[in-house]
Structures are given as C-alpha cells and as structure tokens.
Design an enzyme around this catalytic site. Structure first.
Site, PDB file in Angstrom:
ATOM      1  N   SER A 143      42.722  47.252 -42.392  1.00 47.24           N
ATOM      2  CA  SER A 143      43.975  47.145 -42.637  1.00 47.24           C
ATOM      3  C   SER A 143      44.356  46.310 -43.716  1.00 47.24           C
ATOM      4  O   SER A 143      43.558  45.546 -44.152  1.00 47.24           O
ATOM      5  CB  SER A 143      44.505  46.472 -41.332  1.00 47.24           C
ATOM      6  OG  SER A 143      46.130  45.836 -41.419  1.00 47.24           O
ATOM      7  N   TYR A 157      43.765  39.450 -35.730  1.00 45.65           N
ATOM      8  CA  TYR A 157      43.759  40.728 -36.383  1.00 45.65           C
ATOM      9  C   TYR A 157      43.420  40.525 -37.628  1.00 45.65           C
ATOM     10  O   TYR A 157      42.457  41.455 -38.299  1.00 45.65           O
ATOM     11  CB  TYR A 157      44.964  41.542 -36.346  1.00 45.65           C
ATOM     12  CG  TYR A 157      45.416  42.952 -36.668  1.00 45.65           C
ATOM     13  CD1 TYR A 157      44.698  43.788 -35.784  1.00 45.65           C
ATOM     14  CD2 TYR A 157      45.970  43.064 -37.938  1.00 45.65           C
ATOM     15  CE1 TYR A 157      44.839  45.183 -36.072  1.00 45.65           C
ATOM     16  CE2 TYR A 157      45.895  44.407 -38.092  1.00 45.65           C
ATOM     17  CZ  TYR A 157      45.437  45.433 -37.220  1.00 45.65           C
ATOM     18  OH  TYR A 157      45.549  46.889 -37.470  1.00 45.65           O
TER      19      TYR A 157
HETATM   20  N1  LIG Z   1      49.686  51.512 -37.395  1.00 44.38           N
HETATM   21  C1  LIG Z   1      49.619  50.922 -38.393  1.00 44.38           C
HETATM   22  O1  LIG Z   1      50.596  50.088 -38.831  1.00 44.38           O
HETATM   23  C2  LIG Z   1      48.164  50.354 -38.587  1.00 44.38           C
HETATM   24  C3  LIG Z   1      47.998  49.898 -40.000  1.00 44.38           C
HETATM   25  C4  LIG Z   1      47.011  49.338 -40.481  1.00 44.38           C
HETATM   26  C5  LIG Z   1      45.722  49.805 -39.614  1.00 44.38           C
HETATM   27  N2  LIG Z   1      45.723  50.341 -38.668  1.00 44.38           N
HETATM   28  C6  LIG Z   1      44.599  50.582 -37.898  1.00 44.38           C
HETATM   29  O2  LIG Z   1      44.455  52.146 -37.552  1.00 44.38           O
HETATM   30  C7  LIG Z   1      43.733  52.387 -36.693  1.00 44.38           C
HETATM   31  C8  LIG Z   1      44.411  53.236 -35.705  1.00 44.38           C
HETATM   32  O3  LIG Z   1      45.776  52.668 -35.155  1.00 44.38           O
HETATM   33  P1  LIG Z   1      46.961  53.314 -34.733  1.00 44.38           P
HETATM   34  O4  LIG Z   1      48.246  52.891 -35.067  1.00 44.38           O
HETATM   35  O5  LIG Z   1      46.564  55.152 -34.707  1.00 44.38           O
HETATM   36  O6  LIG Z   1      46.703  53.064 -33.192  1.00 44.38           O
HETATM   37  P2  LIG Z   1      47.169  53.502 -31.658  1.00 44.38           P
HETATM   38  O7  LIG Z   1      48.549  54.535 -32.118  1.00 44.38           O
HETATM   39  O8  LIG Z   1      47.685  52.110 -30.842  1.00 44.38           O
HETATM   40  O9  LIG Z   1      46.021  54.616 -31.216  1.00 44.38           O
HETATM   41  C9  LIG Z   1      44.799  53.670 -30.792  1.00 44.38           C
HETATM   42  C10 LIG Z   1      43.681  54.781 -30.707  1.00 44.38           C
HETATM   43  O10 LIG Z   1      42.571  53.972 -30.589  1.00 44.38           O
HETATM   44  C11 LIG Z   1      42.091  54.271 -29.106  1.00 44.38           C
HETATM   45  N3  LIG Z   1      41.492  52.881 -28.653  1.00 44.38           N
HETATM   46  C12 LIG Z   1      42.288  51.950 -28.315  1.00 44.38           C
HETATM   47  N4  LIG Z   1      41.351  50.922 -27.814  1.00 44.38           N
HETATM   48  C13 LIG Z   1      40.247  51.802 -27.781  1.00 44.38           C
HETATM   49  C14 LIG Z   1      38.969  51.269 -27.050  1.00 44.38           C
HETATM   50  N5  LIG Z   1      38.751  50.022 -26.735  1.00 44.38           N
HETATM   51  N6  LIG Z   1      38.180  52.336 -26.992  1.00 44.38           N
HETATM   52  C15 LIG Z   1      38.075  53.469 -27.655  1.00 44.38           C
HETATM   53  N7  LIG Z   1      39.334  53.704 -28.050  1.00 44.38           N
HETATM   54  C16 LIG Z   1      40.378  53.182 -28.246  1.00 44.38           C
HETATM   55  C17 LIG Z   1      43.309  54.763 -28.205  1.00 44.38           C
HETATM   56  O11 LIG Z   1      42.824  55.560 -27.248  1.00 44.38           O
HETATM   57  P3  LIG Z   1      43.755  55.810 -25.940  1.00 44.38           P
HETATM   58  O12 LIG Z   1      44.810  56.758 -26.287  1.00 44.38           O
HETATM   59  O13 LIG Z   1      42.911  56.352 -24.926  1.00 44.38           O
HETATM   60  O14 LIG Z   1      44.400  54.529 -25.785  1.00 44.38           O
HETATM   61  C18 LIG Z   1      44.058  55.672 -29.321  1.00 44.38           C
HETATM   62  O15 LIG Z   1      43.508  56.820 -29.567  1.00 44.38           O
HETATM   63  C19 LIG Z   1      43.489  50.847 -36.038  1.00 44.38           C
HETATM   64  O16 LIG Z   1      42.050  50.433 -35.992  1.00 44.38           O
HETATM   65  C20 LIG Z   1      44.597  49.901 -36.439  1.00 44.38           C
HETATM   66  O17 LIG Z   1      43.972  48.830 -36.554  1.00 44.38           O
HETATM   67  C21 LIG Z   1      46.917  50.773 -38.086  1.00 44.38           C
END
Ligand SMILES: NC(=O)c1ccc[n+]([C@@H]2O[C@H](COP(=O)([O-])OP(=O)(O)OC[C@H]3O[C@@H](n4cnc5c(N)ncnc54)[C@H](OP(=O)(O)O)[C@@H]3O)[C@@H](O)[C@H]2O)c1
Length: 248
Positions: A143, A157
């Site tokens: 991130s 985070y």
């Molecule tokens: N969205 C943003 O603005 C943003 C920005 C920078 C970085 N990121 C990073 O990008 C990545 C994905 O984020 P996202 O926004 O797509 O998140 P999200 O919409 O919350 O989706 C999270 C995904 O990770 C899975 N997950 C969560 N906890 C888990 C665990 N303990 N074991 C296995 N799977 C798990 C969830 O599975 P379930 O569906 O089963 O819950 C889901 O598939 C993360 O590393 C986040 O930190 C996101």
C-alpha cells in the site's frame, strides 16, 4: 483481443474472492493462467468467481485458507500445485485494514494484523519458492501507506505495509539466483469493500489524490498482469506506486 501471455502458467492469489484479488484472478485467467485463489469466509462469492472464470473459458480453483494461520497458507500452496501441476506466480493480496488511534489497539489485534498482512506472505513464499524457477514471479499488494501515513489511525497498517516493502527487497535478493523476481505494488485508494469510493473516508481521500478519483481494482490487476509477464523480467525488489498521484 488480449494476448495470452501467461498460457501454461499457474498462479495463486491470496484473498481472491472479492475486491482487488478477484480482479487479479479474472485478469490472470483472461491471459491464459490457471488461477487458484484463497478466501477467508465468502464461500458464495468464491464459487461465483470460479463459475465466472470458467464461463469465460479460463481455469480457477477456490481454496478456503485463513491467512492468519501459516499452515493454511502453506496448504493452499500445496493444493495449488496438486491441482494444476506447479506454481509460477504467487500474488500475496489478502490483507486487512484497521484504522484507530494507537492506544486503542490491543496486543492481540497487533498480532492478528501482522499475521494476515505480513507473516502470511513469508509463509506463502517459503512454501511456493522451492516449487518455482527461472522466470517465475512473486508479487505482493502492499500500500502507499507503507510510505506515508496521510491521516491519524494508520499506525499498524502503515507498519505492516512498510514491512512488506522491506520483505520484498530481502526476498528479491534471496531469490534472484533462482531467476524468481519479487515485487510489491503500492496502491492508493481503490474502490472495494475495504475502502468504498462512496464510504465515509472517501471525501477526505479524494482531496489527496492528484487525479481526484479512486482507482479501480481492474487497474491494479492490469499492473499485476504486466509484472507477471515475461516483459517485466528486469524488475525486482521494487515497490511500485499505483495511486493516482496520492499526496505527491
Ligand atoms: N482498497 C484499497 O484502497 C487498498 C489500497 C491499498 C492497498 N490495498 C490492499 O489490497 C489488498 C486487497 O484489498 P481489497 O481492498 O481488495 O480488500 P477487500 O475488498 O476487503 O477484500 C479482501 C480479500 O481478502 C480476503 N481476506 C481477508 N482476510 C483474509 C484472511 N485472514 N485470510 C484469507 N483471505 C482473507 C477476503 O476474503 P473473504 O471474501 O472470504 O472475506 C477478500 O477476498 C489488501 O492487502 C489491502 O491492504 C487496498
């Protein structure tokens, strides 16, 4: 029409049932990879995604594996190898965001956030790298918060995502002799369940993004697809921002 640049390759994407992970699963499958992905609890979403990939002519496999448990993560790697005959691309995407003042976190929450956002990556790499070789790829979704903490409440985070950048550099050194590259993508705000473009933090965040809008999960998936391709062979140990010009 997209060129099938990853034909014959096998990928594992952690946290692939929703958000950025699901977009990566679809994108890698669309360019020819067989894609396994993990999820924590969203069984229905995971099954729907498998069907969607298969309906488009691709191969996908959903694996329930909680990233807070290193043995589950290692099990997902071995299930991927068993199902598809190997592993060439590991995308460490599963992550969790907790925003609150430093003095309101418990030590248990600290450990859990680090287990999911950092330790799981190390466990996955320990299991996957011995099965990988020349031209294979390890990618992590870090991130932009690994470099900056734009507002209060981001202590854990930001720490975890900075750790991911350091781990990427160290692993890139260790795995270079095997021809495996290791890179870290640093998204800014991306419209997902974790950080919806119409959520409570959105107005403040949009003001910090040069392009004035949230990114799309498909835009991150496009960069993953490039970094996983043979064209990206000379990039390793890098943390690459994809953030619309966040606080530049
Ligand atoms: N969205 C943003 O603005 C943003 C920005 C920078 C970085 N990121 C990073 O990008 C990545 C994905 O984020 P996202 O926004 O797509 O998140 P999200 O919409 O919350 O989706 C999270 C995904 O990770 C899975 N997950 C969560 N906890 C888990 C665990 N303990 N074991 C296995 N799977 C798990 C969830 O599975 P379930 O569906 O089963 O819950 C889901 O598939 C993360 O590393 C986040 O930190 C996101």
């Amino acid at each position: 029409m997209q060129t099938a640049t990853l034909s014959g390759k096998v990928a594992l994407v952690t946290g692939g049932s929703r958000g950025i992970g699901a977009a990566i699963v679809k994108r890698l499958a669309s360019v020819g990879a067989a894609v396994a992905f993990t999820y924590a609890s969203a069984v229905q979403k995971a099954e729907e995604l498998v069907k969607e990939v298969e309906a488009a002519g691709g191969k996908a496999l959903a694996l329930r594996a909680d990233s807070s448990d290193p043995d589950s993560v290692k099990g997902a790697v071995s299930d991927t190898v068993k199902a598809f005959g190997g592993i060439n691309i590991l995308v460490n995407n599963a992550g969790l965001l907790e925003v609150k003042p430093y003095d309101q976190f418990t030590i248990e929450e600290f450990d859990h956030l680090m287990a999911v956002n950092v330790r799981a990556i190390f466990a996955a790499v320990q299991a996957a790298a011995p099965q990988m070789g020349e031209g294979d790829r390890i990618l992590t979704i870090g991130s932009i918060n690994g470099d900056i903490s734009a507002f209060p409440g981001m202590s854990l985070y930001s720490m975890a995502k900075a750790a991911v950048a350091g781990l990427t550099r160290g692993l890139a050194r260790d795995l270079a002799p095997l021809g495996i590259t290791v890179n870290n993508l640093q998204p800014g705000p991306i419209d997902t369940d974790m950080n919806p473009a119409d959520g409570s933090m959105a107005p403040m965040l949009k003001g910090l993004i040069s392009l004035g809008r949230y990114g799309k999960a498909t835009e991150v998936a496009g960069l993953v697809s490039y970094l996983a391709s043979p064209e990206a062979a000379y990039i390793t140990g890098a943390s690459i921002n994809i953030d619309g010009g966040f606080m530049i």
